[in-house]
Structure formats: C-alpha cells, structure tokens
Write an enzyme that holds these catalytic residues in place. Sequence first.
Site, PDB file in Angstrom:
ATOM      1  N   ASP A   1       0.864  -1.171   0.000  1.00  0.00           N
ATOM      2  CA  ASP A   1       0.000   0.000   0.000  1.00  0.00           C
ATOM      3  C   ASP A   1       0.913   1.238   0.000  1.00  0.00           C
ATOM      4  OD1 ASP A   1      -2.145   1.680   0.008  1.00  0.00           O
ATOM      5  OD2 ASP A   1      -3.135   0.819   1.747  1.00  0.00           O
TER       6      ASP A   1
HETATM    7  C1  BGC Z   1      -5.034   3.250   0.354  1.00  0.00           C
HETATM    8  C2  BGC Z   1      -5.246   2.233  -0.742  1.00  0.00           C
HETATM    9  C3  BGC Z   1      -5.121   2.865  -2.101  1.00  0.00           C
HETATM   10  C4  BGC Z   1      -3.770   3.532  -2.194  1.00  0.00           C
HETATM   11  C5  BGC Z   1      -3.480   4.144  -3.544  1.00  0.00           C
HETATM   12  C6  BGC Z   1      -3.809   4.097   0.128  1.00  0.00           C
HETATM   13  O1  BGC Z   1      -3.803   5.185   0.982  1.00  0.00           O
HETATM   14  O2  BGC Z   1      -4.941   2.583   1.595  1.00  0.00           O
HETATM   15  O3  BGC Z   1      -6.503   1.638  -0.573  1.00  0.00           O
HETATM   16  O4  BGC Z   1      -5.309   1.921  -3.105  1.00  0.00           O
HETATM   17  O5  BGC Z   1      -3.694   4.546  -1.205  1.00  0.00           O
HETATM   18  O6  BGC Z   1      -4.163   5.297  -3.763  1.00  0.00           O
END
Ligand code: BGC
Length: 761
Positions: free
Chosen positions: A287
């Site tokens: 993530d």
């Molecule tokens: C979130 C994810 C997301 C990623 C990319 C993160 O802050 O937890 O769910 O896909 O950002 O934007």
Amino acid sequence: MTQKLIVLCTLFGFAFGFGQKVKFDKNKPKDQFINEIISKMTLEEKIGQLNLPSSGDFTTGQTKSSNIGKNIEAGKVGGLFNIKGVERIRDVQKVAVENSRLGIPLIFGMDIIHGYETAFPIPLGLAASWDVSVYEKMARISAQEGTADGINWTFSPMVDISRDPRWGRISEGGGEDTFLVSQMSKYMVKGYQGDDLAAKNTMMACVKHFALYGAPTAGRDYNHVDMSRWTMFNTYFPPYKAGVDAGVGSVMMSFNDVDGVPATGNKWLIDDVLRKQWGFDGFVVTDYTGINEMIAHGMGDLQQVSAMAMNAGVDMDMVGEGFLTTLEKSLNEGKVNIAQIDAAVRRILEAKYDLGLFEDPYRYIDSKRAKKEVFAKEHVAEARRIATESFVLLKNENQVLPLKPDAKIALVGPMADAADNMPGTWSVAARFEASVSLKMGLKDKNVVYAHGANLVDDKVLFDNATIFGKKPKWDERSADELIKEAIEATKNVDVIIAAVGESSEMSGESSSMVNLDIPVAQKRLLQAMYDTGKPVVVVLFTGRAKTLMEENEKADAILNTWFGGTESGNAIADVLFGKVNPSGKLPLTFPRSVGQVPIYYAHFSTGRPLSDEKSDGCTFEKFRSNYLDECNTPLYEFGYGLSYTTFDISNLKLDKTTLNQGGSLKVTVQVKNTGNYDGAEVVQLYTRDMVGSISRPVKELKGFQKVFLKKGESKTVEFNLTTEDLKFYNAEMKFVAEPGEFEVFVGNSSNAKLKSKFELK
Ligand code: BGC
C-alpha cells in the site's frame, strides 16, 4: 562465486541487449519472451520495474515519489498510478517505450473503487444490494470506462471484513460477513478482469488490503490488529482467498501488523499463506508508502525494512522508493538475493504481458473510445438502477412511503443540496459536477427547501470532515435561525423529508469516529421537524452503520441511502415515489449503542447465554452474558431491510436428513409476495453447526438469492448446500466439515426463524 557469476551474466546481458528495445513476438512462448527480457536487464532496470510512483504532488503517506519523468527515461519505473486522462497517459507511455533503453511499457493503475467517472454506490452500498450481478456489472462498467481512458489496473476490490463501524474504511468494503464479502470479491474480480485480461475493455484487479485491515483496535485507522489464527482463517481470510480463486492478478498488502509483523514485511502472510497455501501467482504490491511505514512500526531503517519486504515476497513498492534506493546495497551485502529480485520482476512483466502491453503498449489508449465510453449514457442509467438496489428501507410506519406523486414536501437538512458528496468516498475519477443531489432529484416535485442545519456545530470538525473540499453548505446563521426557516418551510406541506447523516469524507480513509450518532446539530433539526406533527421521512447518508435509536423511535420512515454515486438524487426520488420498490438489506449490523461494538450476527455462544433464545435479548439476567444498561440485540440486524410490499417465506424443506461427506443437500422454500406492490426479496440461508471441536457461530450465512415477485406471485427458491460449505478450520487448523447435527434457517434477515436440521455423517 555465485555473486561473481551474477555480475558477469548481468554485464553480458547488458552488452548483449544494449540499445535493443523489447520487441513482441507472438510466436515466442510467454516464458521465453520474459526470460529474454530479464536477461537483458541491468540490476537498476530490474529494480526499476518494482517501483510504482504516484503522479502529482499530493501525498497521503510518509513520503512522495521523486523525479518521475527522469526515472521513467532511465527505466527506473514499472508503473504509474492515479494519473488521469488518455492523452497524458499516452505521453507518459511514449517516454517509457521510446526513451527508456529497453522500452518496457508501464502499467497504469488507479483507485477505481466504485466506478470511474460514472460513480456507483460506495462498496458498502453495493454490498447491500445482495445481488451478485450488481457486483459484477459495476466492476464491468468501471473497467469499460477506465480502460477507455488509459487505465489497465485498478486497486479494487477492497474485501476487508469489518465489524467495527468506528472504522471509516468500513464504507469501502462489503461489511461484516465472510460469505457475502467473498461473493463480492469473486464477482468484482470477474467483472474487472473478464475472461481475457488482454481484451481492450478489461483491467487487472487488485484484492486488498491483505490482511485484516478491517479489524484495527478500537476502530482507529492503521491501528494494531490482534487476532487468533482461527478467526483469521475462518472469518477474515476467505474474501481475499475468493479473489485469488477467481484469478485476481494482484494483491495489495495492508498497513497494519499481523501477529506483530507489519503485513508488508510479513513472510508468513505473503509467502506461506498467499503463495504456497492459496497458490497465488500474480504480483504483490505494497500500500501507499507501506514499506517506509515499517520504520515507524519499529522494524528498522529504510534499507532494513525494504529488504524485509523483499524477503517477505513483496514485488512492487508503491510510492516510497525503498526498493529503488536501497535494494542494490542490500544485494551487495547479501541481505536479499538476485533470485528474489528476478522473481519479482518476472511477476510484474508477466502481468504486463497478460494485459497485452508488450504486444501494444498503447492498447488502452484510444481517445475515440474515451470520448464515447466514459460517462456514457447507458452507464449513468445503470448507476441509477444499481443505486436504487443499494438503498435499505429501515422503517416505514403506516406506509408513509411511497409518496403520492403530488405530495407537498418540505425538504430540509445539510445533505439535501450536497451534490458533490453523492459519489462518496474514494471516487477519484468521478464527475462531481454532474452528480445529482436529492434536491436536484426532486426538482420536478412539489418541494419547499430549507438548509435547516449545518452538518455539525463545530467548524473545526466540519473542516476536518470535508478536507478535500466536498463541503455541504456551511451557513453562518445561528442554529435557531436555520431551524426557524425549516419550520417555516413545513407550513403547507404533507410530509417532511430530512436529508441527514454524514458528509462523504466522514467515512473512508483516516475517518474513524467514536460517536455513531447523527450529529447533534442535525438531531436538533430533526426534533423540530418531529414537533411539527407532520410525517418525517429520514433520508440517511452514511458510509458506516449509525446508531439510530432516536430516529427509529420518532421518524415515520428511514431510508438509508449510503452514498449512492452519480445518480443518487434521481435514484432516491425513484424509491421515495415508488417507481422502484426498495430491496436492499444491511450488509452489517446497526447497533443500538457504540458500546455494543463489535456486534455481529455470526457471534459465538458463551457458556452463559441469555436463557431464552426466543427472548427479545433485552431482559437483563444476572450472571448471564448481557449488559446492565442496554439490550444484547442490535437495532437493525444483519440482512434486514423492508420493502413496500410484504413477503411470506414458508414450507422449508430439506431433501434429506442425513448428508454424507462430499455430498449435497437441496433446501427449498416457498416465497410469496403478499402485499400490494411488485418487489424483490432477498432469501437468506443460514446454518448452525451444533457441536464442533471449537465453538461455532450461532448462525452463518451460506447462501442468498434475490427474487423478484409480482404482487400475489409465489416462487420456489432452491439452495444447494454442499459439505464444502460446512467446512471450517478446526482446533488443529484442519479445514474440515465435522460430523454431527446442523440446523438450517431460512428467512429475510439474520433473524431467520424458519428452521430445520440434518446430520452430517
Ligand atoms: C489506500 C489504498 C489505495 C492507495 C493508492 C492508500 O492510501 O490505503 O486503498 O489503493 O492509497 O491510492
């Protein structure tokens, strides 16, 4: 010795491949094609493939990506995400293909969570449709629009089970239930990926967040998770596995720790469970700055945590550049090995191959398609239909709904005129300017409108709860003045519609709450509306379960609309006026009080349950498992939801009373529409395993079907229950169906009372 050999091979590969662009050859088998690319790559280029920067300056994480353009030219980028617009994507792809040495195309990712420009209900709302064709259709249209606009990878589905509505991200998943969320996982992956990833209108899905992100201590986002192995395997893991079984191409790790080790560096989770036990052969992405965040988790410095992620089995590093800046050093110091790096590169190249990007890097880049397919009329129409399916009618006293076509309405409340809130959380690509508020949806009706109340009284909370600028109107007048105006608006009307609840940003990432009530400012308005003596219909906007005791007591009707997407206002009007009969069911329990959290229907029996299982759960009994000051039961149970018509479910039959291992059982019921409207009912099947080697939940959902019935019509609904459905991880962590007695319940909520039983041999 091996180290020397590696250096020699790399040098040889470099010399051999210098200046040579990767050329697609359809006659070459995939493995051979990819082996040849890897043999041509320098170490820097290999590590580059593992780097996933985000476009733009905004960051939600610990750091942001640097020098993206230069890095692409240098072959130091594998993909890019959250860049929007087909022409911009073409320009970037061109740099990768034409200016980098090998010309390896980039993969383009985005958070297409519940629609692209056409926004569908938030995932919790989609779940509430209890309609697998809705899950698939939403994903299909999202892929259609996203790929038309240059995107070929979505960070969806989010399948984190959550039983804690304090956690804001409960809005992004399918709720509390293992079976329901697993169905959602499967059908969404199917919808995004289709049968052929290389087709121009399919995209790669990404099951996230692996794992257990929905169970943070005290509902506070990113917080520590503490869970037994058998709860992981029996309750929280199956939806991720369902995505893997459906062939998902990628998996995203979660921010939290699992058994004390952050998921991003958790070898047991990635290597053992995901890859070895479940046979996942796609790639694993962190993530947002997930690697860097392991420093704050206390796992060491950037080099250490990056090596930890690589050793655990992570392939791609989102944003943080831990791999980019430290992997070479770790390789030289023997902290990671080249086989691991090669394996990660291979998985990413395979994904690009499967997407057809080597054959044509511009495959998803077609301005004509973008113009025609993005926000296409028929997609918007589907969004409206699907939104109506997601709404849950929680109360409807004296059939106040549906409204008469000529009803005189007072429309009040801070969410009535909040068009840009309608798409809900995580709708980065949505066309906010085209979304329809409730006020707009009622424009042809006989409506007097008043704001009535601000979202909350506290301006600081208001600003924090609308940080991205999707602000319901903030009115500087006093609460009294606003209410006075609202009362004035009710003077000559038949009914009051109060649009209340949360702003779209009060749920979603980093939006945890300790109070689940409708904010006081809005409750004051509601009280003034009840006091008028006119019928009050509460239209609720929320990304989580709310505590609605007072509203349930005083309002005449409550329609929970979550955040319904682009067409919210129109869809709500469709339901309020009976053009569509509501059929949504709660995908999570609505508690009476936040103190009951976590509360869920599939709970375990204690050694001291309340004495009468048929009791209302509200009579206090000393030395039993209950509260002094509140009932055990929720306000609205999982699976609950009303319709304008009524249904009768009867005649539960099992085609046998004993079942052998490997066999199956037919369960049938008769469903009849006994009311005055055509409508759909969700028939739900639950089982209870009466005796096990470990304690078993009092009920577990094992099947559901949404059936449409004209008034007076009746149908037989049939379920097929197999011994596979009865399996669980037992005391020895073996996945088995244990012999003994099982109860079967069928009904229209988790309170299903119609009951039968069978024995498993
Ligand atoms: C979130 C994810 C997301 C990623 C990319 C993160 O802050 O937890 O769910 O896909 O950002 O934007």
